[in-house]
Design a protein around this motif. Structure first.
Motif, short mmCIF file in Angstrom:
data_model
loop_
_atom_site.label_atom_id
_atom_site.label_comp_id
_atom_site.label_asym_id
_atom_site.label_seq_id
_atom_site.Cartn_x
_atom_site.Cartn_y
_atom_site.Cartn_z
N ALA A 2 0.86 -1.18 0.00
CA ALA A 2 0.00 0.00 0.00
C ALA A 2 0.89 1.23 0.00
N ASN A 3 0.44 2.28 -0.64
CA ASN A 3 1.13 3.56 -0.64
C ASN A 3 0.35 4.52 0.25
N ILE A 4 1.08 5.20 1.15
CA ILE A 4 0.42 6.17 2.01
C ILE A 4 1.21 7.47 1.97
N THR A 5 0.53 8.54 2.33
CA THR A 5 1.17 9.85 2.43
C THR A 5 1.23 10.22 3.90
N LEU A 6 2.42 10.50 4.38
CA LEU A 6 2.63 10.88 5.77
C LEU A 6 2.99 12.36 5.82
N THR A 7 2.47 13.06 6.82
CA THR A 7 2.83 14.47 7.02
C THR A 7 3.64 14.56 8.29
N ILE A 8 4.90 14.97 8.12
CA ILE A 8 5.81 15.09 9.25
C ILE A 8 6.51 16.44 9.13
N GLY A 9 6.41 17.24 10.17
CA GLY A 9 7.07 18.54 10.18
C GLY A 9 6.60 19.47 9.08
N GLY A 10 5.34 19.34 8.72
CA GLY A 10 4.78 20.21 7.69
C GLY A 10 5.13 19.77 6.28
N ARG A 11 5.77 18.65 6.12
CA ARG A 11 6.12 18.13 4.80
C ARG A 11 5.43 16.80 4.57
N GLU A 12 5.12 16.54 3.31
CA GLU A 12 4.46 15.28 2.97
C GLU A 12 5.47 14.31 2.39
N PHE A 13 5.33 13.05 2.78
CA PHE A 13 6.22 11.99 2.32
C PHE A 13 5.37 10.81 1.84
N MET A 14 5.69 10.30 0.67
CA MET A 14 5.02 9.10 0.15
C MET A 14 5.82 7.89 0.63
N LEU A 15 5.10 6.87 1.09
CA LEU A 15 5.77 5.71 1.64
C LEU A 15 4.98 4.47 1.28
N ALA A 16 5.69 3.40 0.95
CA ALA A 16 5.05 2.11 0.71
C ALA A 16 5.15 1.29 1.98
N CYS A 17 4.08 0.59 2.30
CA CYS A 17 4.09 -0.29 3.47
C CYS A 17 3.23 -1.51 3.16
N ALA A 18 3.32 -2.52 4.00
CA ALA A 18 2.55 -3.74 3.81
C ALA A 18 1.06 -3.44 3.95
N ASP A 19 0.27 -4.14 3.17
CA ASP A 19 -1.19 -3.97 3.27
C ASP A 19 -1.63 -4.22 4.70
N GLY A 20 -2.48 -3.37 5.21
CA GLY A 20 -3.00 -3.49 6.57
C GLY A 20 -2.16 -2.74 7.60
#
Length: 115
Positions: A2-20
């Motif tokens: 799964a691909n998710i977007t994380l917001t850390i410190g006012g910046r967005e980061f795209m990250l892949a992680c395992a489903d679930g």
């Protein structure tokens, strides 16, 4: 994956992680973001924010490990050895020496004040 977007410190980061795993990874990112906000480093460069977040989380981990570690037992007290009695003749001799040294000190003080 799964691909998710994380917001850390006012910046967005795209990250892949395992489903679930999306909720868990998002919660971890939120923890890091909160640490950065507490430290007041939001908006800094990415390496600087990473450094601060790493140090704060490492400090927190260190404290948790310290608390979880079994207490180090205090060393067993060393039994005090009895102090042998000072023979009376030695007490008398030490008193005589102390009186002699005091007299010398008085003489030195008198000579110093006369100069």
């Amino acid at each position: 994956m799964a691909n998710i977007t994380l917001t850390i410190g006012g910046r967005e980061f795209m990250l892949a992680c395992a489903d679930g795993e999306e909720p868990h990874v998002t919660a971890l990112a939120r923890m890091i973001d909160e640490k950065l906000a507490q430290a007041g480093v939001v908006g800094q460069t990415e390496p600087r924010m990473l450094l601060f977040a790493s140090l704060m989380l490492a400090d927190e981990l260190h404290e948790l490990r310290r608390r979880a570690a079994p207490p180090v037992p205090a060393p067993a007290p060393v039994p005090a050895e009895p102090v042998p009695a000072i023979p009376e003749v030695l007490v008398h001799e030490l008193s005589r020496i102390a009186e002699y040294v005091e007299n010398l000190a008085d003489l030195l003080e008198q000579n110093a004040s006369n100069d």
